[in-house]
Each structure stands twice: as structure tokens, then as C-alpha cells.
Design a protein around this motif. Structure first.
Motif, PDB file in Angstrom:
ATOM      1  N   ALA A 188       0.682  -1.272   0.065  1.00  0.00           N
ATOM      2  CA  ALA A 188       0.080   0.103  -0.083  1.00  0.00           C
ATOM      3  C   ALA A 188       0.888   1.277   0.083  1.00  0.00           C
ATOM      4  N   GLU A 189       2.184   1.283   0.688  1.00  0.00           N
ATOM      5  CA  GLU A 189       2.967   2.304   0.688  1.00  0.00           C
ATOM      6  C   GLU A 189       3.771   2.341  -0.466  1.00  0.00           C
ATOM      7  N   SER A 190       4.148   1.309  -1.287  1.00  0.00           N
ATOM      8  CA  SER A 190       5.010   1.159  -2.344  1.00  0.00           C
ATOM      9  C   SER A 190       4.459   0.446  -3.578  1.00  0.00           C
ATOM     10  N   SER A 191       4.869  -0.761  -3.702  1.00  0.00           N
ATOM     11  CA  SER A 191       4.481  -1.544  -4.741  1.00  0.00           C
ATOM     12  C   SER A 191       4.633  -3.046  -4.394  1.00  0.00           C
ATOM     13  N   PHE A 192       4.044  -3.763  -5.292  1.00  0.00           N
ATOM     14  CA  PHE A 192       4.216  -5.313  -5.024  1.00  0.00           C
ATOM     15  C   PHE A 192       5.544  -5.608  -5.414  1.00  0.00           C
ATOM     16  N   ALA A 193       6.181  -6.914  -5.092  1.00  0.00           N
ATOM     17  CA  ALA A 193       7.552  -7.427  -5.310  1.00  0.00           C
ATOM     18  C   ALA A 193       8.045  -7.663  -6.800  1.00  0.00           C
ATOM     19  N   LEU A 194       6.917  -7.929  -7.466  1.00  0.00           N
ATOM     20  CA  LEU A 194       7.169  -8.257  -8.785  1.00  0.00           C
ATOM     21  C   LEU A 194       7.518  -6.900  -9.508  1.00  0.00           C
ATOM     22  N   LEU A 195       6.676  -5.718  -9.156  1.00  0.00           N
ATOM     23  CA  LEU A 195       7.098  -4.431  -9.861  1.00  0.00           C
ATOM     24  C   LEU A 195       8.246  -3.789  -9.223  1.00  0.00           C
ATOM     25  N   ALA A 196       8.328  -3.770  -7.683  1.00  0.00           N
ATOM     26  CA  ALA A 196       9.419  -3.165  -7.286  1.00  0.00           C
ATOM     27  C   ALA A 196      10.735  -3.794  -7.564  1.00  0.00           C
ATOM     28  N   LYS A 197      10.925  -5.075  -7.770  1.00  0.00           N
ATOM     29  CA  LYS A 197      12.252  -5.704  -7.981  1.00  0.00           C
ATOM     30  C   LYS A 197      12.428  -6.318  -9.158  1.00  0.00           C
ATOM     31  N   SER A 198      11.365  -7.326  -9.437  1.00  0.00           N
ATOM     32  CA  SER A 198      11.263  -8.318 -10.448  1.00  0.00           C
ATOM     33  C   SER A 198      11.012  -7.798 -11.886  1.00  0.00           C
ATOM     34  N   CYS A 199      10.497  -6.262 -11.879  1.00  0.00           N
ATOM     35  CA  CYS A 199      10.337  -5.807 -13.136  1.00  0.00           C
ATOM     36  C   CYS A 199      11.556  -5.727 -14.101  1.00  0.00           C
ATOM     37  N   HIS A 200      12.862  -5.435 -13.439  1.00  0.00           N
ATOM     38  CA  HIS A 200      13.979  -5.817 -14.008  1.00  0.00           C
ATOM     39  C   HIS A 200      14.256  -7.097 -14.862  1.00  0.00           C
ATOM     40  N   ASP A 201      13.863  -8.218 -14.050  1.00  0.00           N
ATOM     41  CA  ASP A 201      13.871  -9.683 -14.621  1.00  0.00           C
ATOM     42  C   ASP A 201      12.793  -9.843 -15.800  1.00  0.00           C
ATOM     43  N   ILE A 202      11.618  -9.362 -15.558  1.00  0.00           N
ATOM     44  CA  ILE A 202      10.691  -9.766 -16.666  1.00  0.00           C
ATOM     45  C   ILE A 202      11.000  -8.876 -17.878  1.00  0.00           C
ATOM     46  N   ASP A 203      11.470  -7.619 -17.785  1.00  0.00           N
ATOM     47  CA  ASP A 203      11.924  -6.732 -18.742  1.00  0.00           C
ATOM     48  C   ASP A 203      13.184  -7.262 -19.436  1.00  0.00           C
ATOM     49  N   LEU A 204      14.083  -8.009 -18.647  1.00  0.00           N
ATOM     50  CA  LEU A 204      15.057  -8.672 -19.594  1.00  0.00           C
ATOM     51  C   LEU A 204      14.672  -9.909 -20.306  1.00  0.00           C
ATOM     52  N   ILE A 205      13.760 -10.663 -19.894  1.00  0.00           N
ATOM     53  CA  ILE A 205      13.235 -11.727 -20.625  1.00  0.00           C
ATOM     54  C   ILE A 205      12.490 -11.232 -21.956  1.00  0.00           C
ATOM     55  N   HIS A 206      11.645 -10.183 -21.744  1.00  0.00           N
ATOM     56  CA  HIS A 206      11.054  -9.614 -22.570  1.00  0.00           C
ATOM     57  C   HIS A 206      11.903  -9.115 -23.786  1.00  0.00           C
ATOM     58  N   HIS A 207      13.229  -8.207 -23.125  1.00  0.00           N
ATOM     59  CA  HIS A 207      14.165  -7.987 -24.221  1.00  0.00           C
ATOM     60  C   HIS A 207      14.770  -8.858 -24.925  1.00  0.00           C
ATOM     61  N   TRP A 208      15.223 -10.061 -24.212  1.00  0.00           N
ATOM     62  CA  TRP A 208      15.805 -11.191 -24.924  1.00  0.00           C
ATOM     63  C   TRP A 208      14.812 -11.841 -25.982  1.00  0.00           C
ATOM     64  N   ALA A 209      13.885 -11.990 -25.693  1.00  0.00           N
ATOM     65  CA  ALA A 209      12.875 -12.691 -26.547  1.00  0.00           C
ATOM     66  C   ALA A 209      12.371 -11.866 -27.540  1.00  0.00           C
ATOM     67  N   GLY A 210      12.669 -10.608 -28.027  1.00  0.00           N
ATOM     68  CA  GLY A 210      12.731  -9.893 -29.234  1.00  0.00           C
ATOM     69  C   GLY A 210      11.455  -9.742 -29.652  1.00  0.00           C
TER      70      GLY A 210
END
Length: 403
Positions: A188-210
């Protein structure tokens, strides 16, 4: 090896930037001006904390009239810089980003872009309509070796990409610091873990997948470990007064106090003393009265603690050929970033701000690897993944409210 685009500035004067949010990220990016004073100059800062903004003012010799307690005061003025670095808390990204875009500022926006899909879309729309550049702080895209993985995949080094297994452990002390005791402990004060930290990792997978489009996503997680019922017998409310602290890997005394005793006053120690220089006295006081001294099993955290972690060991990439059964080693140039105090994220912090400043100086948004549309797509995947976790089901991308 990938070809590096020339990043020599076409401008005869430095890119003038405003820092909005003078915490770890804002101050870190601002260091680029110290390393390359002919390419970037910090001309203003906004931060509600006097200690933070005064520290940045002294470092960059910012004029008194350009020191502000809030970003709104800057946005009300006529445009007086080329770009703005927005490094505010997660939930305070959308409004300043939209406001500064409308003023015509190019924007470096710390990740995550925003905390809802609607706000992410609003930022992209504002930047597109204003014709300004937007670079989102997905620093891993700028890591030279990780970028080399992208180059190798696109060059067909491993054939068709059928499966990507990506593991990036957060680290036990990092998780306790940021997601149990710290600023990202409560959704409620920040964001959920996937967004706060793992958006890096999901973005990389998306980036590599082209060009490959994600059609299905799922996510599962819960607060499994850092719970009151997991608290060790005899444990106190605060580590500094705990009888079993010596046997706990999450001891705040070990993570913070022992570090400062050894002379380590950078992250994460610097975070727990936001209004003073970290030393034994100030850190001890922070552990007695502040959030970082609390027992990790007795906090107000609700961020899930059991979300998970091309062969890359942090210094080199190895590509294994099935036919020859031989490994080929690939490396990338790190330039001199580590020698100038900008080694955050393995040196990628330097490359991110270096590329952004070059893009602004050359008026060339193609230099930016984490632009608005790309980042919007990867963020939308993050929101769908979180919906999957909350609803405990597989979510088909784009299905809206479909059950």
C-alpha cells in the motif's frame, strides 16, 4: 561483439539536468556530472529532506534559487534545463513525469515506471504527445555483458529461442533490508515485489525474446517466511536488544552496525540514516528507534517472500555449442566506470546515464534501450503477472476481466 554507437556529444555545452529525488538513485545518477562535467551539469534539485538536497547542492554547486522542497515548484516555472532525473518513491512517478513532459523536458525515470497500468500509459502518452525522450531505469539492459547476450541471441548464436530460464536471487540481506524492514515492505505504501524488484527480470526476458509476443503468464507467491509465527523463541522486538540475535542471519546489528564499524558507510547503511552521516552513534540510534532495527519476523511487511531467482556469471558469457561441445567465452568493455564511483548494478548505472545524456545531447532517442513503448509492454506483463498471483490462476495476456 555488438557495435557501440558513438556517444560523443554534438552539444557545445553540457546537458543541464534537474534532479527530482536526491536519494540513492538520484544522487548516484548525478555523479555523472562529476565524472563528465563537460557533458552534464546538475542545475537544480528537489527533495523534501533538507539533508539530501543540501548535500547534492554542495556536491554540484547548485545556486540557492534552484533548491526546492517539492517538484511542483519547479514544474510551475518556465523550462530552464534540458532534462530531469525523476527518482522519487514508486508511487510518486506519474504526476511529475507527466508534468515535466508537458514542459518539454527529456526524462530519465527511475523504475518502475509507475504503480498501475493506467499510470504507465499516461506517462507514455504524455511523453509521446510532447515529443520528449523517456528513458526508464532498467539498468540491466545497459550492463555491457547482458547487452552482449542480446546481441548474441539476435545474431543466432544459439538458434531459435524456445526457453529462457532466468534466475536472479535478491540476496537474503537485501530482501530483509528493502522488502521486510524497508521502503518496499508494504504494498500500500510502495508496490508489489514483482514490480518493485522483478520488473528488471521480466523486462530482460521480454528484451531477450525480441519480437516474440508473450501470450500467457502466471505467478505464484506469498509471505511464507517473514511472519510473526516464524519468530524464533526468545527473540526480541529489536535486534539490538535480542538474546538470539547472534544466531540470526537477518540481524540488523550484523547488517548495519558491524558494517559501519568496518568503515562501510555506503548502501545499505546510508539508507537507514537519511538525515545524517552514518556513523556508529547515528546507526545505533537508528536501530533503537527506526524501522531498520526491527525483528524481521515482527514487521508490517506484506510483500511475498518466496518469488523466485544463458549462462552468465557476472563477468563473462559462455555459449555452449551442441555440435562441437565446446564453450565460447564472450566479454564486453566496461570502460572506466568503476574507477569513478559509479559501479552500481555492476557498472550499469554509469552506462544508463551515459547513454541518456548522449541521447539528449545528440537528439537521438534510438540510443535509449529502455524507451517508453518497450517499457510499457514489459510493465504491462508485470501487472498481468501480479494479477495471476493475486487471483491464483494463469492469466492470458489481454484477456481483461475475463475469468
Amino acid at each position: 561483439m555488438g557495435q557501440n554507437r558513438s556517444q560523443e556529444s554534438k552539444m557545445t555545452s553540457p546537458v543541464r539536468v534537474i534532479v527530482v529525488g536526491a536519494g540513492c538513485r538520484g544522487a548516484g545518477y548525478a555523479q555523472f556530472a562529476t565524472i563528465h562535467p563537460k557533458r552534464m551539469k546538475v542545475v537544480a534539485v528537489a527533495d523534501p529532506r533538507k539533508f539530501a538536497r543540501t548535500k547534492l547542492q554542495k556536491q554540484h554547486k547548485i545556486e540557492d534559487q534552484n533548491i526546492f522542497e517539492d517538484w511542483q515548484s519547479i514544474a510551475e516555472l518556465e523550462k530552464f534545463a534540458d532534462a530531469v532525473l525523476i527518482c522519487t518513491p514508486d508511487r510518486i512517478h506519474k504526476d511529475p513525469a507527466v508534468a515535466f513532459a508537458k514542459k518539454g523536458y527529456h526524462i530519465l525515470l527511475e523504475k518502475p515506471m509507475a504503480t498501475s497500468a493506467e499510470e504507465c500509459r499516461a506517462i507514455v502518452e504524455a511523453c509521446t504527445q510532447a515529443g520528449v525522450m523517456l528513458s526508464v531505469g532498467h539498468v540491466l539492459r545497459y550492463d555491457p555483458l547482458i547487452h552482449e547476450i542480446k546481441v548474441l541471441i539476435d545474431a543466432g548464436a544459439i538458434g531459435d529461442v524456445i526457453h529462457i530460464q532466468h534466475l536472479e536471487p535478491v540476496g537474503f540481506y537485501h530482501f530483509a533490508h528493502s522488502f521486510v524492514r524497508g521502503n518496499w515492505r508494504n504494498e500500500a505504501e510502495s508496490s508489489f515485489a514483482l514490480l518493485a524488484k522483478s520488473c528488471h527480470d521480466i523486462d530482460l526476458i521480454h528484451h531477450w525474446a525480441g519480437a516474440r509476443r508473450c501470450v500467457k503468464v502466471s505467478s505464484f507467491g506469498s509471505v511464507s517466511h517473514f511472519r510473526k509465527e516464524k519468530k524464533p523463541t526468545g527473540a526480541g522486538d529489536r535486534c539490538i536488544d535480542c538474546s538470539v540475535e547472534g544466531n540470526c542471519p537477518y540481524s540488523a546489528c550484523k547488517i548495519y552496525l558491524n558494517s559501519v564499524k568496518k568503515g562501510h558507510t555506503g548502501w545499505p547503511v546510508s539508507v537507514i540514516c537519511p538525515n545524517s552521516v552514518p556513523d556508529i552513534e547515528s546507526v545505533t540510534e537508528a536501530l533503537k528507534t527506526g524501522p531498520y532495527g526491527r525483528c524481521v519476523y515482527d514487521c508490517d511487511n506484506d510483500v511475498c517472500s518466496n518469488q523466485g531467482e544463458l549462462s552468465y556469471n557476472g563477468s563473462e558469457i559462455r555459449v555452449f555449442d551442441f555440435l562441437t561441445q565446446r564453450s565460447t567465452k564472450h566479454t564486453a568493455s566496461w570502460e572506466a566506470a568503476k574507477h569513478y564511483g559509479m559501479s552500481g548494478h555492476g557498472g550499469a548505472d554509469y552506462h544508463l546515464i551515459n547513454t541518456f545524456i548522449s541521447a539528449v545531447a545528440n537528439n537521438d532517442p534510438s540510443m535509449i534501450r529502455s524507451g517508453p513503448e518497450e517499457t510499457l509492454i514489459s510493465h504491462l506483463l508485470v501487472f498481468e503477472a501480479e494479477r495471476s498471483r493475486v487471483e491464483n490462476r494463469v492469466v492470458y495476456c489481454g484477456d481483461g476481466a475475463r475469468s
